[in-house]
Design an enzyme around this catalytic site. Structure first.
Site, mmCIF file in Angstrom:
data_model
loop_
_atom_site.group_PDB
_atom_site.id
_atom_site.type_symbol
_atom_site.label_atom_id
_atom_site.label_comp_id
_atom_site.label_asym_id
_atom_site.label_seq_id
_atom_site.Cartn_x
_atom_site.Cartn_y
_atom_site.Cartn_z
ATOM 1 N N HIS A 235 15.162 -24.692 4.789
ATOM 2 C CA HIS A 235 14.634 -23.332 4.888
ATOM 3 C C HIS A 235 13.538 -23.115 3.851
ATOM 4 O O HIS A 235 13.774 -23.210 2.651
ATOM 5 C CB HIS A 235 15.761 -22.304 4.709
ATOM 6 C CG HIS A 235 16.823 -22.438 5.749
ATOM 7 N ND1 HIS A 235 16.730 -21.870 6.994
ATOM 8 C CD2 HIS A 235 17.993 -23.126 5.744
ATOM 9 C CE1 HIS A 235 17.794 -22.186 7.705
ATOM 10 N NE2 HIS A 235 18.579 -22.949 6.973
ATOM 11 N N GLY A 236 12.323 -22.879 4.324
ATOM 12 C CA GLY A 236 11.202 -22.597 3.440
ATOM 13 C C GLY A 236 10.545 -23.844 2.863
ATOM 14 O O GLY A 236 9.630 -23.745 2.053
ATOM 15 N N HIS A 237 10.998 -25.026 3.287
ATOM 16 C CA HIS A 237 10.408 -26.265 2.729
ATOM 17 C C HIS A 237 10.007 -27.183 3.880
ATOM 18 O O HIS A 237 10.686 -28.165 4.132
ATOM 19 C CB HIS A 237 11.422 -26.955 1.820
ATOM 20 C CG HIS A 237 10.823 -27.970 0.914
ATOM 21 N ND1 HIS A 237 10.726 -29.293 1.239
ATOM 22 C CD2 HIS A 237 10.279 -27.861 -0.308
ATOM 23 C CE1 HIS A 237 10.176 -29.963 0.247
ATOM 24 N NE2 HIS A 237 9.893 -29.110 -0.700
ATOM 25 N N PHE A 238 9.116 -26.998 4.596
ATOM 26 C CA PHE A 238 8.004 -26.058 4.604
ATOM 27 C C PHE A 238 7.985 -25.352 5.944
ATOM 28 O O PHE A 238 8.300 -25.991 6.948
ATOM 29 C CB PHE A 238 6.683 -26.787 4.386
ATOM 30 C CG PHE A 238 6.578 -27.440 3.043
ATOM 31 C CD1 PHE A 238 6.190 -26.701 1.936
ATOM 32 C CD2 PHE A 238 6.896 -28.769 2.868
ATOM 33 C CE1 PHE A 238 6.082 -27.300 0.697
ATOM 34 C CE2 PHE A 238 6.803 -29.367 1.627
ATOM 35 C CZ PHE A 238 6.397 -28.628 0.536
ATOM 36 N N LEU B 130 10.974 -30.397 5.885
ATOM 37 C CA LEU B 130 11.363 -31.734 5.442
ATOM 38 C C LEU B 130 12.357 -31.600 4.309
ATOM 39 O O LEU B 130 12.457 -30.566 3.657
ATOM 40 C CB LEU B 130 10.153 -32.575 5.026
ATOM 41 C CG LEU B 130 9.257 -32.059 3.910
ATOM 42 C CD1 LEU B 130 9.725 -32.555 2.563
ATOM 43 C CD2 LEU B 130 7.848 -32.549 4.159
#
Length: 116
Positions: free
Chosen positions: A33-36, A41
């Site tokens: 979540h949020g990466h990216f 990944l």
């Protein structure tokens, strides 16, 4: 570590020098979540953390994190993939060696030093 923060362990196979774990990288894992956004990944720090977590299954592996060396991140690990985590313990050096592979190809590797 919370089970919801770990991949699904599909298989665990002892080897002459360590252990091989087959893992499924569930898309729901919080690390994605949020990466990216748009191209998730698995962060490298998570790969090291999992290596330490599962490395404790090996006899003699104990101690606190003491540093990292020879880190190589060659390919991304993506949600939904299955991968292998190869672990070896060099007790005389106090080092945990790890390597991730997808479909037999190297993804990342490194050494983690553990302090007594």
């Amino acid at each position: 570590m919370s089970p919801s923060a770990l991949p699904t362990l599909l298989e665990q196979t002892p080897t002459p020098d360590g252990l091989v774990l087959r893992l499924r990288l569930d898309p729901e894992l919080p690390w994605f979540h949020g990466h990216f956004p748009g191209a998730p990944l698995l962060p490298g720090v998570t790969q090291v953390h999992w290596a330490m977590h599962y490395g404790r299954l090996l006899p003699g592996v104990d101690g606190a994190f003491g540093g990292m060396s020879q880190l190589k991140f060659q390919r991304p690990l993506r949600p939904g993939q299955e991968c292998e985590l190869h672990l070896s313990w060099l007790g005389d050096k106090g080092q945990l060696l790890f390597g991730y592979k997808v479909a037999g190809e190297h993804v990342s590797s490194g050494r983690v030093a553990l302090c007594p």
